[in-house]
Design an enzyme around this catalytic site. Sequence first.
Site, PDB file in Angstrom:
ATOM      1  N   HIS A  34       3.781 -10.165  15.461  1.00 33.83           N
ATOM      2  CA  HIS A  34       3.436  -8.766  15.244  1.00 33.83           C
ATOM      3  C   HIS A  34       3.184  -8.089  16.588  1.00 33.83           C
ATOM      4  CE1 HIS A  34       2.348  -8.624  10.755  1.00 33.83           C
ATOM      5  NE2 HIS A  34       3.104  -7.579  10.998  1.00 33.83           N
ATOM      6  N   CYS A  87       6.510  -7.262   6.448  1.00 29.31           N
ATOM      7  CA  CYS A  87       6.433  -8.267   7.516  1.00 29.31           C
ATOM      8  C   CYS A  87       6.114  -9.640   6.941  1.00 29.31           C
ATOM      9  CB  CYS A  87       5.389  -7.862   8.555  1.00 29.31           C
ATOM     10  SG  CYS A  87       5.881  -6.480   9.597  1.00 29.31           S
ATOM     11  N   ARG A  99       0.836  -1.216   0.000  1.00 31.37           N
ATOM     12  CA  ARG A  99       0.000   0.000   0.000  1.00 31.37           C
ATOM     13  C   ARG A  99       0.859   1.249   0.000  1.00 31.37           C
ATOM     14  NH1 ARG A  99      -1.598   3.153   4.061  1.00 31.37           N
ATOM     15  NH2 ARG A  99      -0.855   1.686   5.634  1.00 31.37           N
TER      16      ARG A  99
END
Length: 214
Positions: free
Chosen positions: A165, A141, A88
């Site tokens: 996370h 990630c 994104r």
Amino acid sequence: MKILVTGFDPFGGEKVNPAYEAVKLLPDTIHGAEIIKLEIPTVFSKCGPSVEEGIRQHHPDVVLNVGQAGGRASVTIEKVAINFADARIPDNQGEQPVDELLQSDGENAYFASLPVKAMMQNVREHGLPCSISYTAGTYVCNAVMYNVLYMCAKRYPNIRAGFIHVPYASGQVIDKAAGTPSMTLEAIEKSIEYAIEAIVDEKVADRVSAGETH
């Protein structure tokens, strides 16, 4: 036992990344296992090679990658990484892959080879919130989790690997919208430490569901 624990550098306009800030707070040994700490770049093309360099240097038994997931309310143990990149926002060197495979000869997905439910349960048993996540996203990630599991499948079959996370650190949300979830760095570090304890002690999870309906 040697455990290589990595955390990313800051990205997306943030001045710090709680992933590596928490990793730095980890003790040098956890239940007798040596903890090796490594900062890696938030860059699609460099995160995997950075981890592999650490593998070649330290020869760990376990690789645990840690990254920030701003908006999540607690530490989440990732179950699966997918062979897909769809960024994104650009990474720290301007790379922004869209609808791309991470490895042309890789599986569609790899599951973490760590005891994710036992990790979650050990964190919870120490009074901290924790859950299992079934999506690591499509950003860096997921890329590092996938690429490390790919390496393990192709080149390092004796290494177990996985990903955690972490939410925003408390200091990161001062200027964000009211109610933005966060945890103290100390609580994040302890969550990671308790998750590592479950790996070292080879804990077995209770047979309970940690699934989601959506």
